[in-house]
Write a protein that holds these residues in place. Sequence first.
Motif, PDB file in Angstrom:
ATOM      1  N   UNK A  22       0.813  -1.226   0.000  1.00 18.91           N
ATOM      2  CA  UNK A  22       0.000   0.000   0.000  1.00 18.91           C
ATOM      3  C   UNK A  22       0.844   1.273   0.000  1.00 18.91           C
ATOM      4  N   UNK A  23       1.999   1.216   0.679  1.00 21.23           N
ATOM      5  CA  UNK A  23       2.864   2.393   0.733  1.00 21.23           C
ATOM      6  C   UNK A  23       3.485   2.681  -0.640  1.00 21.23           C
ATOM      7  N   UNK A  24       3.833   1.634  -1.368  1.00 15.40           N
ATOM      8  CA  UNK A  24       4.378   1.813  -2.714  1.00 15.40           C
ATOM      9  C   UNK A  24       3.318   2.417  -3.637  1.00 15.40           C
ATOM     10  N   UNK A  25       2.111   1.882  -3.572  1.00 17.95           N
ATOM     11  CA  UNK A  25       1.027   2.344  -4.429  1.00 17.95           C
ATOM     12  C   UNK A  25       0.635   3.782  -4.113  1.00 17.95           C
ATOM     13  N   UNK A  26       0.317   4.040  -2.837  1.00 19.35           N
ATOM     14  CA  UNK A  26      -0.084   5.388  -2.450  1.00 19.35           C
ATOM     15  C   UNK A  26       1.084   6.359  -2.538  1.00 19.35           C
ATOM     16  N   UNK A  27       2.286   5.874  -2.237  1.00 17.57           N
ATOM     17  CA  UNK A  27       3.458   6.737  -2.302  1.00 17.57           C
ATOM     18  C   UNK A  27       3.720   7.239  -3.711  1.00 17.57           C
ATOM     19  N   UNK A 105      -8.251   6.274  -4.543  1.00 11.18           N
ATOM     20  CA  UNK A 105      -8.843   6.862  -5.744  1.00 11.18           C
ATOM     21  C   UNK A 105      -8.313   8.274  -6.000  1.00 11.18           C
ATOM     22  N   UNK A 106      -8.237   9.096  -4.947  1.00 12.22           N
ATOM     23  CA  UNK A 106      -7.791  10.482  -5.125  1.00 12.22           C
ATOM     24  C   UNK A 106      -6.362  10.535  -5.656  1.00 12.22           C
ATOM     25  N   UNK A 107      -5.478   9.784  -5.026  1.00 14.07           N
ATOM     26  CA  UNK A 107      -4.095   9.747  -5.502  1.00 14.07           C
ATOM     27  C   UNK A 107      -3.994   8.985  -6.817  1.00 14.07           C
ATOM     28  N   UNK A 108      -4.887   8.009  -6.989  1.00 17.20           N
ATOM     29  CA  UNK A 108      -4.890   7.227  -8.219  1.00 17.20           C
ATOM     30  C   UNK A 108      -5.288   8.028  -9.444  1.00 17.20           C
ATOM     31  N   UNK A 109      -6.034   9.110  -9.254  1.00 11.31           N
ATOM     32  CA  UNK A 109      -6.390   9.977 -10.383  1.00 11.31           C
ATOM     33  C   UNK A 109      -5.133  10.525 -11.042  1.00 11.31           C
ATOM     34  N   UNK A 110      -4.130  10.861 -10.231  1.00 14.13           N
ATOM     35  CA  UNK A 110      -2.857  11.348 -10.776  1.00 14.13           C
ATOM     36  C   UNK A 110      -2.053  10.208 -11.384  1.00 14.13           C
ATOM     37  N   UNK A 111      -2.015   9.077 -10.698  1.00  8.51           N
ATOM     38  CA  UNK A 111      -1.265   7.930 -11.222  1.00  8.51           C
ATOM     39  C   UNK A 111      -1.792   7.526 -12.597  1.00  8.51           C
ATOM     40  N   UNK A 112      -3.110   7.512 -12.732  1.00 10.34           N
ATOM     41  CA  UNK A 112      -3.702   7.114 -14.003  1.00 10.34           C
ATOM     42  C   UNK A 112      -3.396   8.153 -15.086  1.00 10.34           C
ATOM     43  N   UNK A 113      -3.416   9.427 -14.724  1.00 10.94           N
ATOM     44  CA  UNK A 113      -3.059  10.512 -15.644  1.00 10.94           C
ATOM     45  C   UNK A 113      -1.663  10.283 -16.216  1.00 10.94           C
ATOM     46  N   UNK A 114      -0.737   9.892 -15.357  1.00 12.00           N
ATOM     47  CA  UNK A 114       0.657   9.680 -15.780  1.00 12.00           C
ATOM     48  C   UNK A 114       0.783   8.453 -16.661  1.00 12.00           C
ATOM     49  N   UNK A 115       0.237   7.327 -16.230  1.00  7.74           N
ATOM     50  CA  UNK A 115       0.424   6.080 -16.972  1.00  7.74           C
ATOM     51  C   UNK A 115      -0.259   6.121 -18.328  1.00  7.74           C
ATOM     52  N   UNK A 116      -1.417   6.765 -18.419  1.00 15.79           N
ATOM     53  CA  UNK A 116      -2.129   6.857 -19.695  1.00 15.79           C
ATOM     54  C   UNK A 116      -1.388   7.775 -20.657  1.00 15.79           C
ATOM     55  N   UNK A 117      -0.901   8.909 -20.159  1.00 20.30           N
ATOM     56  CA  UNK A 117      -0.173   9.850 -21.013  1.00 20.30           C
ATOM     57  C   UNK A 117       1.064   9.197 -21.616  1.00 20.30           C
ATOM     58  N   UNK A 118       1.869   8.560 -20.796  1.00 23.62           N
ATOM     59  CA  UNK A 118       3.117   7.951 -21.279  1.00 23.62           C
ATOM     60  C   UNK A 118       2.849   6.780 -22.218  1.00 23.62           C
ATOM     61  N   UNK A 119       1.837   5.995 -21.906  1.00 23.32           N
ATOM     62  CA  UNK A 119       1.519   4.851 -22.768  1.00 23.32           C
ATOM     63  C   UNK A 119       0.981   5.300 -24.111  1.00 23.32           C
TER      64      UNK A 119
END
Length: 556
Positions: A22-27, A105-119
């Motif tokens: 969880x710390x890796x994911x949320x971090x 979910x809140x932090x995941x909104x940014x993670x998804x923004x990054x992974x989708x853009x780069x992919x």
Amino acid sequence: MEAFHGFLKLLDSMLGGAWWFPYVLLGTGLFFTIYLKFPQVRYFKHAWKVVTGKYDKADDPGDTSHFRALTTALSGTVGTGNIGGVAFAIFLGGPAALFWMWATAFLGMTTKFVEVTLSHKYRDKTPDGTMAGGPMYYMDKRLNMKWLAVAFAIATVISSFGTGNLPQSNGIATSIEATFGLDPLMVGSILGILLALVILGGITRIAAVTSKIVPLMALIYLVGAFAVIFANIENIGPAFSSVVSDVFTGSAATGGFLGATIAYAFNRGVNRGLFSNEAGQGSAPIAHAAAKTKEPVSEGMVSILEPFIDTIIICTITGLVILSSGVWQEKHLNTFDRSDMYILSGQYAESNPTDKEALFKYINNLDDHGVTDFNGEIQVVDGKAVNADFTIINARSFADNVTFSIGDAEDAYTGKLKVVNGNLVKDSIIVRGESLIHSASLTALAFTKGFFGESGKYIVSIGLLLFAFSTAIAWSYYGDRAMTYLLGPRSVMPYRVVYVAGFVWAAVSDTTLVWTLSAVAIVVMTLPNLFGIFLLRKEMKESVDQYWQKFKQENK
């Protein structure tokens, strides 16, 4: 199967169930949120404009629109995680688990923004003219880490079964059987045929189907959910209060619920939150790679909406239905899954505080609980145990009014039952009794506590059917893109055949076994993706800056 489930539980304890995951994911999400200055807040309004087609251009390359790419990705995330997954998280960790789903979910909104853009930036056009993208392409083309790309693609294929196929089919079959009494194998077979008809059409047909299913299923589900919430409106305040307060205290034992520690609620909430919105898993970028646009960042912004819709809206509503109805802490008559049931040595009483404390420590994996597995024989006469030197725990609760039958629930068993390390040896024995329930069955029961009464369970069954079926459709696409990367276009058809077969098989498999498999599959896909996007953090920031410079020039 019990041995296999034991192996999966061991893997889960080392990966998704480990303290560090969880710390890796949320971090990672927290790092990018700060590094990119809260894009999930600053770009939220712009994302809605992009998805409506305001900035679309006719000559943009791609296979489908922003909206259809979003609904395809949403169909991959809005599934049993929103219905059964939320119930499973609350069942395991109490109300606080919902809070950690929000945080994810809140932090995941940014993670998804990054992974989708780069992919999207490093997507490829395949020999058949369609677009193929996903983390494996930026890992290969930009990071020059072919080994990491291959590892991710293999994990994607595995996860297409563990996330998008098996738990979805199992959730549908369980709910339909409980509601309508239909045979799970028949349900799985019929839906397997329909699944084959859709996925053979590729991304164009998949996007067309999901763009119609997603809005319809959301509407049906929300109507049923609010019927429960408004019927129990006086419990909404206490429900929200318990979600927040339990974060700092853990969830106390109440009703049949034996309680959960702060750490356990945190771990399970994050894990189920990831299963729900898949932020960081690297799955959604595969769908978004098909979107028609020359601007990878714009498609990344569209993806910000996914965790918001999926988890912050839909999962919250499901959680409020379950908490306000009170069914999550009530025992109900059910058939015990072997993986949910433990037979313990000695007689424990739910009315005894010392016994409850020992069981609390046992189910939350704490030290010094003093509880041991039962080894020996249970003497059964007319379906009832006559010796009292053991205690049955099912679904993390004391099991009451337990009966043993063979072949049929009405055919009471008489004889001796051997127990080794807390597990029944005889597979043909059916064990029934009163205990807590979880997953889709819990949500279906909660939906009966509203204005629609018993009819509410039909809404869950229909919603689950649409949610889960659309998820299975989307994940078949993720898997075939991964197979295309690994072995080329010729490997797609064999993969689809196995995918459909797995969907049918899962309809009659053990519920808890399927959920454990999904937990493992998620992690083996997530870790390589998080590693990859972190290495490209500077490029991500540069891409965002360049996008806004170009946008301002074109929209003066």
